[in-house]
Design an enzyme around this catalytic site. Sequence first.
Site, PDB file in Angstrom:
ATOM      1  N   ASP A 376     -18.830  -8.572  29.091  1.00  0.00           N
ATOM      2  CA  ASP A 376     -18.753  -7.486  27.983  1.00  0.00           C
ATOM      3  C   ASP A 376     -19.331  -8.805  27.296  1.00  0.00           C
ATOM      4  O   ASP A 376     -19.432  -9.891  26.958  1.00  0.00           O
ATOM      5  CB  ASP A 376     -17.993  -6.762  27.257  1.00  0.00           C
ATOM      6  CG  ASP A 376     -17.538  -6.308  26.049  1.00  0.00           C
ATOM      7  OD1 ASP A 376     -18.235  -5.700  25.556  1.00  0.00           O
ATOM      8  OD2 ASP A 376     -17.162  -6.846  25.467  1.00  0.00           O
ATOM      9  N   THR A 378     -18.943  -7.896  22.971  1.00  0.00           N
ATOM     10  CA  THR A 378     -17.912  -8.368  21.990  1.00  0.00           C
ATOM     11  C   THR A 378     -16.343  -8.579  22.335  1.00  0.00           C
ATOM     12  O   THR A 378     -15.641  -8.012  23.529  1.00  0.00           O
ATOM     13  CB  THR A 378     -18.004  -6.781  20.817  1.00  0.00           C
ATOM     14  OG1 THR A 378     -18.882  -6.479  20.555  1.00  0.00           O
ATOM     15  CG2 THR A 378     -16.671  -7.140  19.298  1.00  0.00           C
ATOM     16  N   GLU A 473     -13.493  -2.723  11.199  1.00  0.00           N
ATOM     17  CA  GLU A 473     -12.865  -2.483  10.165  1.00  0.00           C
ATOM     18  C   GLU A 473     -12.043  -3.137   8.584  1.00  0.00           C
ATOM     19  O   GLU A 473     -12.615  -3.004   7.499  1.00  0.00           O
ATOM     20  CB  GLU A 473     -11.817  -1.365  10.683  1.00  0.00           C
ATOM     21  CG  GLU A 473     -12.727   0.039  10.753  1.00  0.00           C
ATOM     22  CD  GLU A 473     -11.124   1.014  11.119  1.00  0.00           C
ATOM     23  OE1 GLU A 473      -9.949   0.926  11.400  1.00  0.00           O
ATOM     24  OE2 GLU A 473     -11.669   2.495  11.289  1.00  0.00           O
ATOM     25  N   THR A 651     -23.197  -4.267  26.996  1.00  0.00           N
ATOM     26  CA  THR A 651     -22.608  -3.833  25.960  1.00  0.00           C
ATOM     27  C   THR A 651     -22.883  -2.435  25.445  1.00  0.00           C
ATOM     28  O   THR A 651     -24.035  -2.175  24.963  1.00  0.00           O
ATOM     29  CB  THR A 651     -23.579  -5.033  25.242  1.00  0.00           C
ATOM     30  OG1 THR A 651     -22.987  -4.843  24.123  1.00  0.00           O
ATOM     31  CG2 THR A 651     -24.415  -5.059  24.893  1.00  0.00           C
ATOM     32  N   ARG A 729     -25.911  -0.354  25.028  1.00  0.00           N
ATOM     33  CA  ARG A 729     -25.616   1.395  24.513  1.00  0.00           C
ATOM     34  C   ARG A 729     -25.302   1.951  25.629  1.00  0.00           C
ATOM     35  O   ARG A 729     -25.020   3.584  25.431  1.00  0.00           O
ATOM     36  CB  ARG A 729     -27.150   2.474  23.755  1.00  0.00           C
ATOM     37  CG  ARG A 729     -27.544   1.730  22.218  1.00  0.00           C
ATOM     38  CD  ARG A 729     -26.777   2.208  21.852  1.00  0.00           C
ATOM     39  NE  ARG A 729     -26.995   1.767  20.171  1.00  0.00           N
ATOM     40  CZ  ARG A 729     -27.027   1.713  19.112  1.00  0.00           C
ATOM     41  NH1 ARG A 729     -25.573   1.452  18.859  1.00  0.00           N
ATOM     42  NH2 ARG A 729     -27.823   1.794  17.621  1.00  0.00           N
ATOM     43  N   LYS A 735     -20.346   1.510  32.088  1.00  0.00           N
ATOM     44  CA  LYS A 735     -20.338   0.677  32.636  1.00  0.00           C
ATOM     45  C   LYS A 735     -19.677   0.296  34.131  1.00  0.00           C
ATOM     46  O   LYS A 735     -20.077  -0.659  35.270  1.00  0.00           O
ATOM     47  CB  LYS A 735     -19.506  -0.687  31.658  1.00  0.00           C
ATOM     48  CG  LYS A 735     -20.114  -0.708  30.041  1.00  0.00           C
ATOM     49  CD  LYS A 735     -18.745  -1.708  29.720  1.00  0.00           C
ATOM     50  CE  LYS A 735     -19.019  -2.280  28.432  1.00  0.00           C
ATOM     51  NZ  LYS A 735     -18.108  -2.509  27.353  1.00  0.00           N
ATOM     52  N   ASN A 758     -12.102  -0.965  26.173  1.00  0.00           N
ATOM     53  CA  ASN A 758     -13.014  -0.226  26.759  1.00  0.00           C
ATOM     54  C   ASN A 758     -13.933  -0.681  28.125  1.00  0.00           C
ATOM     55  O   ASN A 758     -14.875  -0.045  28.569  1.00  0.00           O
ATOM     56  CB  ASN A 758     -14.368   0.365  25.892  1.00  0.00           C
ATOM     57  CG  ASN A 758     -14.431  -1.499  25.051  1.00  0.00           C
ATOM     58  OD1 ASN A 758     -14.357  -2.165  25.709  1.00  0.00           O
ATOM     59  ND2 ASN A 758     -16.437  -1.341  24.800  1.00  0.00           N
ATOM     60  N   ASP A 759     -13.011  -1.657  28.299  1.00  0.00           N
ATOM     61  CA  ASP A 759     -13.693  -2.476  29.582  1.00  0.00           C
ATOM     62  C   ASP A 759     -12.724  -2.683  30.946  1.00  0.00           C
ATOM     63  O   ASP A 759     -13.311  -3.585  31.540  1.00  0.00           O
ATOM     64  CB  ASP A 759     -13.994  -4.187  29.191  1.00  0.00           C
ATOM     65  CG  ASP A 759     -15.099  -4.613  28.093  1.00  0.00           C
ATOM     66  OD1 ASP A 759     -15.435  -3.767  28.144  1.00  0.00           O
ATOM     67  OD2 ASP A 759     -14.828  -5.968  27.033  1.00  0.00           O
TER      68      ASP A 759
END
Length: 1096
Positions: A376, A378, A473, A651, A729, A735, A758-759
Site C-alpha cells: 500500500d 498511504t 479529515e 494504491t 485507483r 488489491k 482497506n489492506d
Amino acid sequence: MNQLSPPPHLASPHWPLSLLPVPYCNDSLLVGRVYMYVCTCTTVHVHVSLNMHSVLLSQDNAIRTSKYNVFSFLPLNLFEQFQRLANAYFLVLLILQLIPEISSLSWFTTVVPLLLVLTMTAVKDASDDIVRDGRYYLLPLSECLSQADLLLLTSSEPLNLVYIETAELDGTFILKCVFPTGEVRCEPPNNRLDKFKGTLTVNGQTYALDNDKVLLRGCTLRNTEWCFGLVVFGGPDTKLMQSSGKTVFKRTSIDGLMNVLVLCIFGFLAVMCSILAVGNAIWEVREGSVFIAFLPRPNGVNAGFSAFLTFWSYVIILNTVVPISLYVSVEIIRLGNSFYIDWDRKMYYPKSDTPAQARTTTLNEELGQIKYIFSDKTGTLTQNIMTFNKCSINGKSYGRTQCRGDKTQTVDFTWNELADPKFVFHDPSLVELVREGDLAAQHFFRLLALCHTVMPEEKTEGELYYQAQSPDEGALVTAARNFGFVFRSRTPESIRIMEMGQEVTYDLLAVLDFNNVRKRMSVIVRSPKGKLILFCKGADTIVYERLHPSCLKLKDTTTSHLNEYAGDGLRTLALAYKDLDDDYMEDWRRRHHEANIAMDGKEERLDELYEEIEKDLMLLGATAVEDKLQDGVPQTIEQLAKADIKIWVLTGDKQETAENIGYACNMLREDMTEVFIVAANTRDVTTSISCFANVITHNSSPKAYALEKDLELELLRTACMCQTVICCRVTPLQKAQVVELVKHYKQAVTLAIGDGANDVSMIKAAHIGVGISGQEGMQAVLSSDYSFAQFRYLQRLLLVHGRWSYLRMCKFLRYFFYKNFTFTFVHFWYAFFCGFSAQTVYDEWFITLYNLVYTALPVLGMSLFDQDVNDRWSSQHPQLYSPGQLNLYFSKKAFVRCMMHSCYSSLILFFIPWAAMYDTVRDDGKDIVDYQSFALLAQTCLLIAVTIQLSLDTHYWTAVNQFFVWGSLSAYFAITFTMYSNGMFLIFTSTFPFIGTARNSLNQPNVWLTILLTSILCALPVVAYRFTLIQLWPTINDKVQATGPYDMHYVNYTLDMYCMYYIIYIYIYVLYVLYTSDVPCSRFILCTTLDMYVLY
C-alpha cells in the site's frame, strides 16, 4: 457478585424497562463508571427480521475462544496429534512391537520417543490455546467498554451522546447517539462491522437503527462517565467474533515439500522391507534347513510365512527412516527464530514504543523466499501524517510546497485566537482573500468545517483537539479552523462552528457516509437563515461525474491544478455544493426514512437516494494535502530490488500522485524512458497491454476489466516483464485480486504489506502478510503474520531474519535426513550378514537415545544460531538473498543427494568396522570379538561421523554450539559406560545385557584406529567436494565470506582448505599404520579405502 445500581436520576419507578445487571465475565463488564444493563425479555423483545423468531438473550454471554477445556484437552489433543502421519505410524509400530512373533525391539525404543514428542506438542498446543483465549479475556478494566454489542440507551453526557474509540475494530473514532426504548427488530448475527440494520418501535412510531446507534464489542469509551445499553448480540454472536471467522492457516513451501518427502520415505521403507523379506525367504530355503536342528521352526511356519513376519519386523527396525521428531524440532526452530524477530532492537521504533512482532511462528523460512512484494502507499510508504499545503478555489491555486532550505515566510494566524499554532501555510494571499469576505473562499472553508465526521475535544476554553477517522479529515478541518471557520462541537442534529469570530449553528439534516465504493461524503445542513445546502467532498473523478454542466470551464481549470498537485505527490479531493429546495428536501427525507427502516434492500434504496440528490453539484475547488515519505523508504526499496524482489504498489490515489511517489521511492527513475499507462477501466485495455516497457502503471476503476478472466493473463504477462508496477485507483477487493493473480499463475512466494483496514484482504491473500502499526488502527496488524512500525524494517525482516531462517531450516532438514538415513542404512547392510533375521546392529538403548539425546541438541544449536555472514553483510549484499528464491538449499534434488551421501557413509560405517573386527582377538589374546563389540564399534563410529558432518555444516560457532556438540559426545560415553557396567547388569539383567563391552573394547588401539579411519573416510569426500566448488565455481556466499572481515565465530573457508590437507595427511598415515600392522584384514581395508579415495 455485587449488584450494580443505576445512577440516581435513572432509578425511577417510571423507567420503562426492568433492568438486570449483566453477569461478570472474567475481568467483568464494569469499566470505571460504565454500567451495562440488559433488559428482561418480558419487557423488550429482540426479533430476527429474516425469520421473525424471537431471540432470547442468554444468561451467559461469555466468549470462549479456546479450543480445549480441562476435560477435553487430553483426548482431543491426542486425536489431533495422531492425525499426523508420522505419529500414527509410530503408534502402529508400538502395536506391532507387542506381537512377539515380529517384535525384534523392546517396547521402550518406540514408547520413549513417541511420549516425548506427544508431550512437547501437547505443552505447546496448551500454551497457544491459553494465549489465544487470553487475547479476548485479559482486557484492561480501564479500557474495554463491553464484551457484547449494545444498543445505546442513555449516557452521562448532554443529549445522551457517547464518544467511543473503535481503533481495535476499524481504526476510527465514532459519535454514538441514543434513542428511547421499545420493541427492537434487527438483523441476525453477522460479520459486518460497519453495518447494522434494525428498527425501534415506540408508541407506534418506527425509528431506524443503524451502526451509529450500536456500541460494538471491543470499543473504548471516551469522554463519557457511564452509559446504559441493551445487549443485542452477546458471546460468539457479536460482530467482532463473527468477523474473526476461521483464520486461514498458511503453510510454507518447505512444509509442502516435507509432506511429499515423508510419503516418499514411507514408500522407500516399504521397498527396503520388501527386499529384506525376499532375502529372508531365499535364505530360509537355501540355508535355513542347516539350523533347524538347534533352531526348530514353529509348527506351520515355512519360508513364505517367515518372510511375511520378517517384513513387519524390519518395518519396526527401520522405523528411524521416518522422522517422528522432525515436526517437533521444526516447531522449536521456528519458535526460536520468531523470538529473534521479537527481540531485534534494530526493528524497534522508539517514537511509538513499537517493537517488531512475529504474530505467527510457522512462516519464518518463507521470509527468505519472497519474490513479489505488494505494498500500500498511504501509511505504508508514507507517514500518514497529513498537512494542508495547497488548494484551488474558484479556478485559482493557492499555497506553495515548502522545500528543504526554503525560507519562504509562513502565514501569520495570530489574528485568529482559535488557530492551531502548529499549522503552517505559505501563501498569505489566501488569508487576505478570506478576511476580505470573498464568498467562494468562505464557502470553501465552510464546507471543510461542516462536511466531516471529526469529533472535537475542548479541555479548556480555546484549546481544541480534533479526533478524526482519517488524517486527511483532521488536516482539512484544521485548515478551516486556521482560516477562520472553527469547528467547535456537534450533536446528532446540529453542528456549531465559529465563522470569522461569529458563532453559527447549522441544523444537520442528513449525513451521506463515505465508503470505498462511493468515494465521497456529503452532509445536508440548514443555515441559520433557513437555507438548505448539500456539501460534498470526494475523489475528483467521482465528483466530476455529478457536476452541473455550467461548471465545465471551472472543472478544466481545477483539473489542471489537481494534476499539478498530484505531480508534487499530494493527495487531492474535489469540493462541491448544491442548494436544495424545501419541498424537495421534505419529500427526500420522507423517502430516506422509509429506506432507513426497511429491513430488506436497505443499502440499495439508500444508494439510489444518494445518487439522486448528489447531482448537478456546483464545483468549489480542490484541496491538496501532503503525506511525506517515511524515513529510509527509497533505500529499502533499492536494496530489495537488488535482491531481485519485485515490488508492486497498489494504491487508491490518482495516477499522477502514484507516479510521483514512485519517483520519490526510487521505484521509478529518470533513466526509465518507457513509462506507460494501462487504462483498465475500459474494454480497450487489450490494445494498451500489448506494448512493453520498463514500467507499467495500472489505472483501475470500480470495474477493472483488466482483472477479468479473458484479460488477466495478458495483464500479468506484461506486468511481469516490467521492472516496476504501480496500480492506482484500486479498491481493497482489487488489491486482493492482483495478489491472487500472481500467486496462482507465477507460483512465487508473495508478501503484502499495509497499514489500514482497506489492506486486510490483500494481507490475507498473500503468502505472508505484514502489518504497519501506524495511524489507521490495528486491523491490518491483527490480520497480519508480522508487524512493525516502519516500512524500512522490511529490509531487515527479509534480508536478515528471513534469509537466516531459510538457511537454518534447510541445513537442519539436510542434516536430519542425513543422520537418520545413515543410521538406517547400516541396519540394511547388516541384514545381509545376519541371515535377514531382523537382528539389530546397535544396542537397543542406543536406538532409543540416538535421536532424543545424542544428536538432538547439536542440530538444534546449529539450526538456532548458525549464520553464514553477519547481519550487516546480509543487508549490504542483497544478492545473498537469491538462493532462497530459487530453492537452492533444499529441494527434491537436495534430498536425493542427501540420500546418496547417507548411503556412502553407511557403507563406510558398516564395512570398515566389520572388516576390522572380523575374526579379531584382543591384544592379550583373551577374547574373540563378538557381536556386542561390533555393535559398540559401529554405533560409536556412526555418532562421531555424524557429529563431524554437523561440525562441517556449521558456519557460526558459539559457546552454546560447542557445549551441545561436546556435551552430547560426553553424554554418549558416560551413558554407555554406565549402561554397560556390572552394576546395571546385576540390577536389570535382561535390560542391560552388554556387560563390560565398553571397557573391554574401547581400551583397544585398533578400535580407536578404526574409528579414526571411518571418520576420515566419511568427512574427506565432503571437504574435497566443497574445496573443489570454492576453487572452481564459487557462489556469491563464498565471495562475500572471502572478502568479509575476520570473525573468530565464523568458519573461514581458507581454514577448510587447511583442514582438508590435514585430513589427507592423517588418512595416509593411518593407511601406513594399517599396512605395517598385524591387524587382520588390514590389506583388505587398505585396498578398499584406496579404491574409494581414487574415486573421489
